[in-house]
Design a protein around this motif. Structure first.
Motif, PDB file in Angstrom:
ATOM      1  N   GLU A  41      -3.935  -0.362 -20.381  1.00  0.00           N
ATOM      2  CA  GLU A  41      -5.286   0.174 -20.556  1.00  0.00           C
ATOM      3  C   GLU A  41      -6.361  -0.923 -20.510  1.00  0.00           C
ATOM      4  N   SER A  42      -5.972  -2.165 -20.681  1.00  0.00           N
ATOM      5  CA  SER A  42      -6.925  -3.279 -20.648  1.00  0.00           C
ATOM      6  C   SER A  42      -7.092  -3.899 -19.262  1.00  0.00           C
ATOM      7  N   LEU A  43      -6.244  -3.497 -18.323  1.00  0.00           N
ATOM      8  CA  LEU A  43      -6.342  -4.031 -16.965  1.00  0.00           C
ATOM      9  C   LEU A  43      -7.368  -3.239 -16.158  1.00  0.00           C
ATOM     10  N   PRO A  44      -8.042  -3.909 -15.238  1.00  0.00           N
ATOM     11  CA  PRO A  44      -8.942  -3.172 -14.353  1.00  0.00           C
ATOM     12  C   PRO A  44      -8.115  -2.305 -13.411  1.00  0.00           C
ATOM     13  N   PRO A  45      -8.707  -1.265 -12.853  1.00  0.00           N
ATOM     14  CA  PRO A  45      -7.956  -0.424 -11.912  1.00  0.00           C
ATOM     15  C   PRO A  45      -7.583  -1.200 -10.659  1.00  0.00           C
ATOM     16  N   ARG A  46      -6.560  -0.718  -9.978  1.00  0.00           N
ATOM     17  CA  ARG A  46      -6.183  -1.316  -8.699  1.00  0.00           C
ATOM     18  C   ARG A  46      -7.354  -1.183  -7.725  1.00  0.00           C
ATOM     19  N   GLU A  47      -7.436  -2.155  -6.833  1.00  0.00           N
ATOM     20  CA  GLU A  47      -8.438  -2.065  -5.771  1.00  0.00           C
ATOM     21  C   GLU A  47      -7.947  -2.816  -4.542  1.00  0.00           C
ATOM     22  N   GLY A  48      -8.618  -2.633  -3.444  1.00  0.00           N
ATOM     23  CA  GLY A  48      -8.305  -3.363  -2.216  1.00  0.00           C
ATOM     24  C   GLY A  48      -6.869  -3.197  -1.766  1.00  0.00           C
ATOM     25  N   GLN A  49      -6.268  -4.311  -1.396  1.00  0.00           N
ATOM     26  CA  GLN A  49      -4.904  -4.294  -0.857  1.00  0.00           C
ATOM     27  C   GLN A  49      -3.885  -3.796  -1.871  1.00  0.00           C
ATOM     28  N   GLU A  50      -4.082  -4.106  -3.158  1.00  0.00           N
ATOM     29  CA  GLU A  50      -3.139  -3.612  -4.166  1.00  0.00           C
ATOM     30  C   GLU A  50      -3.173  -2.093  -4.207  1.00  0.00           C
ATOM     31  N   LEU A  51      -4.342  -1.504  -4.166  1.00  0.00           N
ATOM     32  CA  LEU A  51      -4.482  -0.048  -4.188  1.00  0.00           C
ATOM     33  C   LEU A  51      -3.812   0.570  -2.969  1.00  0.00           C
ATOM     34  N   GLU A  52      -4.076   0.015  -1.798  1.00  0.00           N
ATOM     35  CA  GLU A  52      -3.472   0.547  -0.573  1.00  0.00           C
ATOM     36  C   GLU A  52      -1.950   0.469  -0.622  1.00  0.00           C
ATOM     37  N   LEU A  53      -1.427  -0.666  -1.045  1.00  0.00           N
ATOM     38  CA  LEU A  53       0.021  -0.850  -1.122  1.00  0.00           C
ATOM     39  C   LEU A  53       0.636   0.117  -2.132  1.00  0.00           C
ATOM     40  N   ALA A  54      -0.004   0.264  -3.282  1.00  0.00           N
ATOM     41  CA  ALA A  54       0.499   1.160  -4.323  1.00  0.00           C
ATOM     42  C   ALA A  54       0.524   2.608  -3.847  1.00  0.00           C
ATOM     43  N   GLU A  55      -0.513   3.016  -3.133  1.00  0.00           N
ATOM     44  CA  GLU A  55      -0.551   4.381  -2.604  1.00  0.00           C
ATOM     45  C   GLU A  55       0.500   4.581  -1.527  1.00  0.00           C
ATOM     46  N   ASP A  56       0.643   3.607  -0.622  1.00  0.00           N
ATOM     47  CA  ASP A  56       1.624   3.711   0.457  1.00  0.00           C
ATOM     48  C   ASP A  56       3.050   3.782  -0.065  1.00  0.00           C
ATOM     49  N   ARG A  57       3.335   3.037  -1.128  1.00  0.00           N
ATOM     50  CA  ARG A  57       4.710   2.953  -1.646  1.00  0.00           C
ATOM     51  C   ARG A  57       4.965   3.840  -2.853  1.00  0.00           C
ATOM     52  N   GLY A  58       3.956   4.566  -3.298  1.00  0.00           N
ATOM     53  CA  GLY A  58       4.150   5.502  -4.403  1.00  0.00           C
ATOM     54  C   GLY A  58       4.430   4.835  -5.738  1.00  0.00           C
ATOM     55  N   PHE A  59       3.738   3.723  -6.019  1.00  0.00           N
ATOM     56  CA  PHE A  59       3.925   3.047  -7.306  1.00  0.00           C
ATOM     57  C   PHE A  59       3.582   3.979  -8.453  1.00  0.00           C
ATOM     58  N   ASN A  60       4.315   3.845  -9.548  1.00  0.00           N
ATOM     59  CA  ASN A  60       3.969   4.531 -10.790  1.00  0.00           C
ATOM     60  C   ASN A  60       2.736   3.861 -11.383  1.00  0.00           C
ATOM     61  N   ASP A  61       2.081   4.531 -12.319  1.00  0.00           N
ATOM     62  CA  ASP A  61       0.872   3.978 -12.939  1.00  0.00           C
ATOM     63  C   ASP A  61       1.124   2.632 -13.597  1.00  0.00           C
ATOM     64  N   ASP A  62       2.343   2.423 -14.123  1.00  0.00           N
ATOM     65  CA  ASP A  62       2.639   1.175 -14.841  1.00  0.00           C
ATOM     66  C   ASP A  62       3.101   0.043 -13.917  1.00  0.00           C
TER      67      ASP A  62
END
Length: 82
Positions: A41-62
């Motif tokens: 909860e203290s981390l900023p939200p994903r953005e940029g390349q991390e966000l794209e990679l997480a969406e492409d690979r279906g990362f869990n929220d954690d």
């Protein structure tokens, strides 16, 4: 602790903790994925390349890329996808 601009990956490497990082910490390979056990909860939200990679690979929220998050007080991570 570490320098303010260091990533969790940088800190792990300096501490001798093996975390894969095929792309050298550029958020393009996803091999440095870690699971956030405390402090998410203290981390900023994903953005940029991390966000794209997480969406492409279906990362869990954690699941976050160690190369893209900064060490903060109370953050507890464990290596992912061993």
């Amino acid at each position: 602790m570490s320098h303010k601009d260091s990533s969790v990956l940088d800190v792990a490497i300096r501490a001798g903790v093996a975390i894969d990082h095929t792309c050298g910490g550029n958020a393009t390979c996803g091999t440095c994925v870690v699971h956030i056990e405390a402090g998410l909860e203290s981390l900023p939200p994903r953005e940029g390349q991390e966000l794209e990679l997480a969406e492409d690979r279906g990362f869990n929220d954690d699941e976050r890329l160690a190369c893209q998050i900064h060490p903060i007080s109370g953050l507890v991570v464990r290596r992912g996808k061993l």
